[in-house]
Design a protein around this motif. Sequence first.
Motif, short mmCIF file in Angstrom:
data_model
loop_
_atom_site.label_atom_id
_atom_site.label_comp_id
_atom_site.label_asym_id
_atom_site.label_seq_id
_atom_site.Cartn_x
_atom_site.Cartn_y
_atom_site.Cartn_z
N LYS A 111 7.04 1.29 12.77
CA LYS A 111 7.31 0.61 11.50
C LYS A 111 7.85 1.64 10.52
N ASN A 112 9.17 1.65 10.39
CA ASN A 112 9.84 2.64 9.55
C ASN A 112 9.77 2.22 8.08
N PRO A 113 9.06 3.00 7.24
CA PRO A 113 8.95 2.62 5.82
C PRO A 113 10.21 2.97 5.05
N CYS A 114 10.48 2.19 4.02
CA CYS A 114 11.62 2.45 3.13
C CYS A 114 11.11 2.36 1.70
N TYR A 115 10.86 3.50 1.10
CA TYR A 115 10.36 3.53 -0.28
C TYR A 115 11.53 3.44 -1.26
N ASP B 109 11.92 -0.95 8.55
CA ASP B 109 11.04 -2.03 9.01
C ASP B 109 10.47 -2.82 7.84
N TYR B 110 10.18 -2.13 6.76
CA TYR B 110 9.69 -2.80 5.55
C TYR B 110 10.02 -1.95 4.33
N VAL B 111 10.15 -2.61 3.21
CA VAL B 111 10.34 -1.92 1.93
C VAL B 111 8.99 -1.81 1.25
N ILE B 112 8.69 -0.64 0.72
CA ILE B 112 7.45 -0.43 -0.02
C ILE B 112 7.81 0.04 -1.42
N ILE C 115 1.60 4.96 3.82
CA ILE C 115 2.43 5.42 4.93
C ILE C 115 1.65 6.36 5.85
N ASN C 116 0.87 7.26 5.25
CA ASN C 116 0.15 8.25 6.05
C ASN C 116 -1.06 7.66 6.78
N ARG C 117 -1.54 6.49 6.34
CA ARG C 117 -2.64 5.84 7.05
C ARG C 117 -2.19 5.17 8.33
N LYS C 118 -0.91 4.88 8.44
CA LYS C 118 -0.37 4.19 9.61
C LYS C 118 0.11 5.19 10.65
N GLN C 119 0.47 4.66 11.83
CA GLN C 119 1.04 5.52 12.87
C GLN C 119 2.34 6.13 12.36
N ARG C 120 2.58 7.37 12.77
CA ARG C 120 3.78 8.06 12.29
C ARG C 120 5.05 7.37 12.82
#
Length: 748
Positions: A493-497, A527-530, A634-639
């Motif tokens: 799950k690739n984050p996009c801040y 994968d999602y916008v944060i 972000i850091n709580r999830k899998q890298r």
Amino acid sequence: MERAGEIVQSVFSGQWDIRQQRKVPEIPKQIKDMQSTEGAGAQPQQHKFQEIPLQSDAGQAGSSGASGQQRGFPGQSKNSGSSGQAGSSGASGQQRGSSGQAGSCGASGQQRGFSGQPGSCSSSGQQGSSGQAESSGSSGRGSSGQAGSSGSSGQQRGFSGQAGSSGSSGQQWGFPGQSKCSASSGQPGSSGSSGQQRGSLGQAGSSGSSGQAGSSGSSGQQRGSSGQAGSSGSSGQAGSSGSSGRGSSGQAGSSSGQQQKIQDLPSPSQDNKGGELSRMNPYAGLVDCLRATWLTGKTRPMEYRQGQLEALNRFLEERRSDLLHALNQDMRRPHFEGEVAEVAFTRSEVNNALNNLSCWMKDENVSKNLATKLDCAFIRKDPYGVVVIIAPYNYPINLLLVPLVGAIAAGNCVIVKPSELARHTERLLAEALPCYLDPETFAVVTGGSEEVTKLLENQFDYIFFTGSPRVGKIIMTAAAKHLTPLTLELGGKNPCYVDKCCNFQNAANRIVWGKFFNAGQTCIAPDYVICTIETQERLMPCLRQAIREFYGECPQDSPDFGRLIDDKHFRRLRAFLECGRVAIGGESDECDRYIAPTVLADVKEWEPIMQEEVFGPILPIFTVGDLDEAIHYINRKQRPLVAYAFSCDCKVVNHVLNCTSSGNFSGNDTIIYSTLVSLPFGGIGYSGLGKYHGKFSFDTFTHQRGTLLRCMGLEAINTVRYPPYTEGKLQLLLSLVDVKRKGMCTLL
């Protein structure tokens, strides 16, 4: 005791069959007389599997009355008939020639030639490539030529050609696919012989017409690669009698003697009941064949690697329209996206490898301590051996051929396994690719999970897998059984801040393009916008405008928006539409495997869409209070495989970069970073293991072999390390090998 003594005496006299655990039957006197006449001066067989001369050597070599093995690798060797002429008379072992001519008269063993014209006088076991071979009652192998056997009962394998057997009662294997240039997975047929016959991408039929291979009651092996094999009575055919031979791009023969199969080469299949594996596993013979070729050193010269890379370039150029059409059939991929992400990108990788291969292959000198100052220390770039590449469906050309570029450049033999889900592209690759690459060193295997499971039962020297973490665990388990090194290119799950200080329309354009490229079926897509709630409100209309500009009012009618690969993935993604609130899009059509570019707002952390990788055209927006909370989430999830950050403030982008961990990172843009061959591409932790692209691909498929060479003289220097040990010797040796801290001075 008498029985044991008889066995020992039989072993030392060469009259004991170790495999059958019985005494060798008595040879009739007439045959003994023939062997004593033809094999005068024979010596015990010698195996030299590890001697690989330098690439620059070239010359002639010959041997007379030898009974050992002679193998020629590209170059010159006194006893290997390489790059010149080699002959042996009365030999009972093996002889191999590379890039030259080899002949044997009255030889009893195997003869292999590569890229040359081996010839035989009075021989009974001939095999040719780019030529003809005659023999009867023997086994032979040929590449790019014609070969046949009559009156033998062993194995027959054909690659990139047609093979048939008549009067046989053994086994035949075919690997999926069909091609007129390469034999991989054809139609096997056999009747009444006691051996095995394997074909890959070709057709196998019975009895010898021109372009077919036939064997009748034969004993030994026969393999043809990129050529034709037939039995007596057809034009340009070959038969064999009482021997075994191998040839490639030439003619080779040897006569009257011991038959030796491919299993005589060191092979992992010989360990742990390898014979049973060969009988039960349909790919064991293919792996053994590739390993045998690799052991000859054929793939090591730089010229050979360059030739295969050039052939891959020709494949991309000549079959470009076919590739783009196949991609469109599988996922309705726009030609623009297919050209950019598949064909052009792969071509760039090939060109980059060709431009830098000579530099990559050079030995890398390293620093030395005082004890080794007079020695030569360097890192040798060795290929792993036989490797397998398993690709997914979403980018079936890029994710198969880009790793293949690195494997070829590193000098490996390769099996590639395209995805069965992209069936049109799979069929094209299976049929067309073997027409360009050497079938003795590369093969295409098709099929689904069952075939992959069978394939990975064989021992490989390296495994390269791209796919989901779930399947990656299965691949890693299979590799662990043989302790095989591997690369796993997975997803996540690739984050996009998106920061509050941002050019929202520019950010929306880049996010929409990266997310909905290939209908969202991209492992590095956002994968999602944060972001914060305020940022979501400002970003949403910009996302809507970007989608409208890119795909029109009805994206389903747009020629620039692709489709999902199959119904299973469609149903999985459609279930995600129940999460959060549909702010943009949300339309779907199961018959068309279409889901509109969709944005979900007010998504909760516990909802299914936030628990697994989306891998489709649905973009959830997850809101947080501020930047620190976003980083904490972000850091709580899998890298992830990649993390993105958008902000006009470079300090914010660098803060996200410094405080998170991911396989890759991109600031103020999305997937475009992957086009750089100078950057490593790969995951970390749950998103993958290892890296590739550019030189990193070469390094992935290369064993860094530490090497030290020193002369036999100057022994007085070494006495300091030999017993009897003294305190003086210890202090002197430590001063020679210790590494000192820089900037520190020691007063003696």
